[in-house]
Write a protein that holds these residues in place. Structure first.
Motif, PDB file in Angstrom:
ATOM      1  N   GLU A  12       0.976  -1.261   0.114  1.00 50.43           N
ATOM      2  CA  GLU A  12      -0.123   0.028   0.138  1.00 50.43           C
ATOM      3  C   GLU A  12       0.893   1.258  -0.018  1.00 50.43           C
ATOM      4  N   CYS A  13       0.784   2.047  -0.971  1.00 56.73           N
ATOM      5  CA  CYS A  13       1.677   3.295  -1.257  1.00 56.73           C
ATOM      6  C   CYS A  13       0.913   4.290  -0.417  1.00 56.73           C
ATOM      7  N   ARG A  14       1.319   4.753   0.770  1.00 53.24           N
ATOM      8  CA  ARG A  14       0.698   5.667   1.492  1.00 53.24           C
ATOM      9  C   ARG A  14       1.564   7.099   1.461  1.00 53.24           C
ATOM     10  N   PRO A  15       0.691   8.083   1.110  1.00 50.31           N
ATOM     11  CA  PRO A  15       1.428   9.494   0.934  1.00 50.31           C
ATOM     12  C   PRO A  15       1.645   9.964   2.441  1.00 50.31           C
ATOM     13  N   VAL A  16       2.687  10.794   2.789  1.00 52.55           N
ATOM     14  CA  VAL A  16       2.995  11.319   3.793  1.00 52.55           C
ATOM     15  C   VAL A  16       1.893  12.346   4.278  1.00 52.55           C
ATOM     16  N   LEU A  99       9.146   2.911  -4.985  1.00 55.58           N
ATOM     17  CA  LEU A  99       9.713   4.101  -6.102  1.00 55.58           C
ATOM     18  C   LEU A  99       8.603   4.258  -7.041  1.00 55.58           C
ATOM     19  N   ARG A 100       8.329   2.761  -7.639  1.00 52.43           N
ATOM     20  CA  ARG A 100       7.482   2.982  -8.818  1.00 52.43           C
ATOM     21  C   ARG A 100       6.151   3.289  -8.455  1.00 52.43           C
ATOM     22  N   ALA A 101       5.683   3.219  -7.438  1.00 50.55           N
ATOM     23  CA  ALA A 101       4.361   3.793  -6.812  1.00 50.55           C
ATOM     24  C   ALA A 101       4.420   5.010  -6.735  1.00 50.55           C
ATOM     25  N   ALA A 104       4.478   6.751 -10.000  1.00 52.90           N
ATOM     26  CA  ALA A 104       3.149   6.833 -10.736  1.00 52.90           C
ATOM     27  C   ALA A 104       2.308   7.874 -10.067  1.00 52.90           C
ATOM     28  N   SER A 105       2.239   8.096  -8.897  1.00 53.46           N
ATOM     29  CA  SER A 105       1.513   8.849  -8.143  1.00 53.46           C
ATOM     30  C   SER A 105       1.864  10.322  -8.473  1.00 53.46           C
ATOM     31  N   ASP A 106       2.932  10.612  -8.682  1.00 54.08           N
ATOM     32  CA  ASP A 106       3.518  11.746  -9.003  1.00 54.08           C
ATOM     33  C   ASP A 106       3.061  12.313 -10.560  1.00 54.08           C
TER      34      ASP A 106
END
Length: 145
Positions: A12-16, A99-101, A104-106
């Motif tokens: 799960e890619c969680r933004p800070v 890093l990939r996630a 992709a979010s960016d």
């Protein structure tokens, strides 16, 4: 970025964005980069640290923070910083997955076409080369303990 050369673990890619994710980012900087806990907390836990161009991401696996990365967007260039993985999860693809996630979010927010740049330690060099990053220059950093 080159496609993955192996299956990557699910994260799960969680933004800070809140105290929990700021604390997780802080805690992983301690274990990944040998930063003293009081310094990591002072730098990464205040909300003001995450305002502006600096965006962090935490890879979560079954409720456990296992990897982090930060992106800094300035004038058409995105710097990649603080990519680190908790010791028990290293060499299993979690760093590459976060890093990939994060990229992709960016791209989802800002669109593609940006230049992604980073400085690499010896520990991350093979990963970055595998992803398609290339050398532009070399420099040395000297530290005293």
């Amino acid at each position: 970025i080159a496609p993955p050369s192996r299956p990557l673990p699910e994260i799960e890619c969680r933004p800070v964005t809140d105290l929990e994710s700021r604390s997780a980012f802080s805690g992983l900087t301690v274990s990944c980069f040998d930063i003293p806990p009081p310094i990591a907390r002072a730098v990464y836990e205040p909300e003001r640290a995450w305002q502006g161009a600096y965006q962090g991401y935490v890879a979560m696996v079954k409720g456990l923070a296992v990897a982090i990365v930060a992106l800094v967007r300035v004038e058409g260039v995105v710097g990649i910083y603080s990519l680190g993985t908790m010791p028990g999860f290293r060499h299993k693809g979690y760093g590459e997955a976060i890093l990939r996630a994060a990229i992709a979010s960016d791209i989802a927010v800002h669109g593609s076409g940006e230049m992604y740049v980073l400085e690499s330690t010896d520990a991350g060099y093979r990963l970055y080369r595998r992803l398609g990053f290339r050398d532009v220059t070399n420099f040395s950093v000297y530290l005293s303990k």
